[in-house]
Structure formats: structure tokens, C-alpha cells
Scaffold this motif. Sequence first.
Motif, PDB file in Angstrom:
ATOM      1  N   GLU A 294      25.153  59.136  52.025  1.00 18.07           N
ATOM      2  CA  GLU A 294      24.837  57.952  52.836  1.00 18.07           C
ATOM      3  C   GLU A 294      23.335  57.751  52.936  1.00 18.07           C
TER       4      GLU A 294
ATOM      5  N   ARG B 231      29.086  63.635  52.362  1.00 19.15           N
ATOM      6  CA  ARG B 231      29.029  62.260  52.849  1.00 19.15           C
ATOM      7  C   ARG B 231      27.667  61.914  53.459  1.00 19.15           C
TER       8      ARG B 231
ATOM      9  N   ASP C 281      34.449  63.179  51.820  1.00 21.79           N
ATOM     10  CA  ASP C 281      33.371  63.578  50.912  1.00 21.79           C
ATOM     11  C   ASP C 281      32.584  64.694  51.597  1.00 21.79           C
TER      12      ASP C 281
END
Length: 427
Positions: free
Chosen positions: A128, A124, A121
Amino acid sequence: MAVSDFVPVHGNGNGNGALGGSRNGSASAQELIDLIVEHASRPMEEAQALPAEYYTSHALYELEVERIFKRDWLYVCRTDEVAEPGDWFAAEIAGEPLVLVRGKDRVIRAFSRVCPHRFMDILREDREEGREQGHAESFVCPYHSWSFNTEGALTGAPLMNRSTLFERERERGSYGLSEYATEVWNGFVFVNFDANAGPLAPRFAELEDVLAPYRLEEWKLLDRLDWPEVPATWKLAMDNGRECYHHQGAHKESIEPLWPAHLVDADTTDSEYFYYHRMFVDPNGATGEEDGHYIQPVVLPPLDGLTPYQRSHSLLVGIYPTMWFSPGPDVLLVAKWWPTGPDSHKFDLAVCVHESKLDHPDLETIRAETKEWLHQIQLEDARMVMGIQSMLGSDRAKQRGGALSHLERPMWTFQKYMAKRLAGLDV
Ligand code: FES
Ligand SMILES: [Fe+2]
């Protein structure tokens, strides 16, 4: 299987809206589609809620992902949420991680966030940490640092100079981010995973006159009510969001005193793409009367140019499959629901104001109070939706649903939408 390959079998023959039942006791996706088609084929006066397995079947959900979420236009955000070049907005729809980004040419594009190298991703770290919006000059994959510009092209790939495959594929443009179709309509950005999708705007030609007075492209985001994942199917939440019949029950102390159910005018336009209601203010809650119209209370001065009739109500315009927006004299609400699985969904509600009101001195107080009111309403809705979800395992809920009120008309037109999308049938 493509929709065009699909050969539906009509009718369950029992005439009471129940499933015939298969040998293992649970309905197949085909039986459920037959039932949807049968319900959707009736006149509105015979419209009926579908039984529990329409909501709980995982097999049907898989077809919804394939034939609806991978094929139809889906609302993502407002244009002003990606106002400047480099502004991005991330989303995950039906398992597909996306980023919308405005390029240096000011065009809004949608890309897959899956890195073309080894599928990391590219956002990412942001995801997150719960960020769904941001600004970037470029995107750098956190795994091996391939980089992409805001138009999706590969701009760097360290230490790949010994790969002849890489050189060949790069020259062919294979290593840019995968792009999906986007379309902007009235300031709303929609995305479509289907490269062959037809244009969106012609679907809404009938709405143009209804919406023109509101100048929707001029409204800007004030705040968003971001709600935790709800453990209930998206279809229950959408049914709830589409009808004003429940004002008198679920919202009897919040919405009903303002927009009572009995004063809601559910438009009878038959469209497989949208519906709209006019929610008229209760005379007891009105701030006055002009030209024979009760005037709806406002938290901000009403939009210039609206007539007393237009200030007597808020519109509720639903776009299938997963959003509605509600323009009123002073506030525009925009709601969207995305499935996160067969039994869960995410809900998001945006509060927008016209750009001419952004310097209003009380805007911060208005923002906070409006958000608090909407939070209360969403609590009431989520309670109902989760309450129904908890009943769906019962034998009674598996049998048949009840008749639909004229105020639940969009549930019936959505049955037609489902028949079209799942079975390829116009009913
Ligand atoms: S997975 Fe993105 S650079 Fe390797
Ligand atoms: Fe509600």
C-alpha cells in the motif's frame, strides 16, 4: 485446458496476414492463434507484423496468462536486490502476488503472498505504501497475525488451539506459504509458477561464450527507473523493446547517434528462448580506435579484461517473454515488462555497475546523469507504444501489418515462441 490437449487448426487461407473475420466481427482466440502459427511458420524474409487483434484480444490475453505467465520462467530481480538473509522483493505477476526472500540458509525462494488462513496479502502494508523491497526477520499477516519465517514455514497462529483441523493441517505442513520454483542465472533471479517446469539455464547454453567476458554475476544494482503503469498492452511494449530498427525514428536524437540502427548486428541464432544483438558505436561518436575497432564512450572505466572488440559495442540480450539485459563495457541495463491486464503493463529498468566500480568517486553524478538519459529514452519509447495502442481500434490496423525488417527479427522469433506456448507447436 492443458497445452497438450490443444488441437490447433492451421492457416487462415487468405495469405495476406489478415484475419478472415468471424460473424460478430472480432476474431476468436483460436483464430488469432491460427494466425500466429501461420506467421511464425514463414521464413524470416516473409515475416510480417500481426494485426491489431493480436494485441487487443482479451480472450487471447487470458490464454497468455494461463499458458505463458503461469508456465514459463519470469525474471524478477537481481540477486543483490535480496543480498542478505531476510531481504525481500515483492512483485505481482499476472495476478499472482509474490515475495522473493533470501532465507537464513542464504537460499533465495519465491512464495505466494496470499496468507493460507483467509487470503490476506502478508505484505499488504508495504505494498500500500509502494514498497517493493525490504528486510524482515519474519512475515506477520496483518489480519490475524499468523507468522511465517523467511523459509516460508508457519511459526505462529494465535488462538488456534481449539481447532483440531488446524492442528492436523499444521502437522502436515499445509499452512506454510506456497512456494514457487526459482532459478538464478548470471545473477538474474527467475520464478516459475509451474511446479513441473524444466530447468532454465540449459536454454541459454549458446549464450555462455557470448556472456562469459562480462562476468554478469558480479554486477550490482546502482539505481532503477521505476515507471508508472503504461496504458498499452505488454506485447506492444515488448515488440518495441526487442528491436533496434526504431533507433533511427523514435530515438533519432538520443540512441541513434550512439548506436545507429544500420550498425546493429541482429544475431541469426534461432532460439525460442532468447535473441541477441550487438549495438556497435557510430564512428563519429567513438572515443578512439583500437585494433581496428571504434571504441564506445563510457561513463565508468570499462570492465577489466574486455577486448577492443568487446568495447566497441553493447550487447542486447532478450529473454522471452518479458525481459532483456544489455551489458556494455561499463554499465549493465536490465529491463522487464509485466502485464497488469490485457491493455496495460508495468516497466522497470535497472542500472547496474560492476562491483569493482562501486567506490568510484563520481558514481553519484554518473548515476544521476545515466538515469536522466534513460528517463528520456523511456519517454520516447512510451510515446511510441501508447501511440500505436491508440491506433489499434482503427479498421486499418485490424486488417494486416507490414513486412518486418531484418532488425525486427526478434518479433518473428517471438511469433514462434507464441506458437509454441499457445498452440504447443514447434514452427
Ligand atoms: S488472513 Fe492471514 S492470519 Fe488471517
Ligand atoms: Fe526504444
